[in-house]
Design an enzyme around this catalytic site. Sequence first.
Site, PDB file in Angstrom:
ATOM      1  N   ASN A  21      44.353 -27.093  -7.462  1.00 27.03           N
ATOM      2  CA  ASN A  21      44.653 -27.141  -8.888  1.00 27.03           C
ATOM      3  C   ASN A  21      46.035 -26.554  -9.137  1.00 27.03           C
ATOM      4  OD1 ASN A  21      43.543 -24.529  -8.241  1.00 27.03           O
ATOM      5  ND2 ASN A  21      43.274 -24.126 -10.427  1.00 27.03           N
TER       6      ASN A  21
ATOM      7  N   GLU B 119      40.764 -32.161  -7.449  1.00 22.83           N
ATOM      8  CA  GLU B 119      40.328 -33.494  -7.027  1.00 22.83           C
ATOM      9  C   GLU B 119      41.359 -34.556  -7.413  1.00 22.83           C
ATOM     10  OE1 GLU B 119      36.542 -31.340  -8.509  1.00 22.83           O
ATOM     11  OE2 GLU B 119      38.717 -31.245  -8.813  1.00 22.83           O
TER      12      GLU B 119
ATOM     13  N   CYS C 185      36.840 -35.257 -13.156  1.00 27.31           N
ATOM     14  CA  CYS C 185      37.209 -35.722 -11.818  1.00 27.31           C
ATOM     15  C   CYS C 185      36.188 -36.699 -11.242  1.00 27.31           C
ATOM     16  CB  CYS C 185      37.393 -34.533 -10.880  1.00 27.31           C
ATOM     17  SG  CYS C 185      38.831 -33.527 -11.320  1.00 27.31           S
TER      18      CYS C 185
END
Length: 337
Positions: A84, A99, A135
């Site tokens: 992230n 993701e 995601c």
Amino acid sequence: MAQRPNLLSHLQDLVTKFKNMTMAQDRFKFVFTANEAALEGVTDPIRLPNLIRKAMCLARAPISKYKVGAVGRASSGRVYLGVNVDFPGLPLHHSIHAEQFLVTNLALNYEKDLCKLAVAISTDGLEFGTPCGNCLQFLMEMSNALDMKILSKPKHEAGSFSSLRLLLPNVLPKGSPFLLEKRYNCLTLSGSAGEICSLDCSHLKRRALAAANNSFSPYTESPSGVALLDNDGNWYRGWYIESVASNPSLGPVQAALVDFVARSRGKMFNKIVQAVLVEKNNASVSQERTAKIILDTIAPNCDFKVFHCSVDCAKRLKYLRETLVIDTLGDYTGLHY
């Protein structure tokens, strides 16, 4: 004879320096061949968690303070990391999920699919579970989504893979295009902007155009691409990746910043000195304002330029002739804009 110990010592120093340099490079590694992954202990998919701490250390979360790592394996055998990324001074909706980072990493390396995925859901990297809804939507738009497996692993247990189709079934209308499919948008730079060298020149706007031609924008037909240059002359690129659910879409600047994080070996965003956005003139979805806001905030000394493009009808016709497949029933397949 007295010089031999000195020579041996010198060679040992060189070996040590080489090992240290290699370790420093490996620290920022986001893509592993099957052999490299095996050296990290990932000898089969169930061992993907062996790379999760490395991923979490690479996360950039100055705002949320919550580092997330994801590890995925493609059918090529290569293993990819996702992290992230928060952008200091910007709202969190500009952030990149781990993701999303991983899928973009796959796209930038021209992978066709994602077979196995492990996402850490605990701060110690010992617990793995389902990606967030945002995601999951992103993952379900991949061509092999129904065969993709997600690792579920409580702390101190072996864990097992579950099918993605059980988590979020039927999110795409029949006949929808898929992420990671090869694309060519047949774009060319408009006006005098197109009068630059050849197709393989290194100008940043040509690299941004190449990125835009890879862009996945089947719903708004607003392909766009970004190319970045850092203070050492290294370039990075990314393209708009659109989701049928709108909000999970990833802008071209964020995609290019995925490339920057993955390949710049730890550089800070303020080392980005030039950026070019290529998008259609009067596109229904324009990236210009958002790109400027992001770059002005994280790289205030960056020289940002925008160039417009349009579909080259001759290129499009040639592309259709080369890629269109007509079956015996007269159906058209294999067509992607």
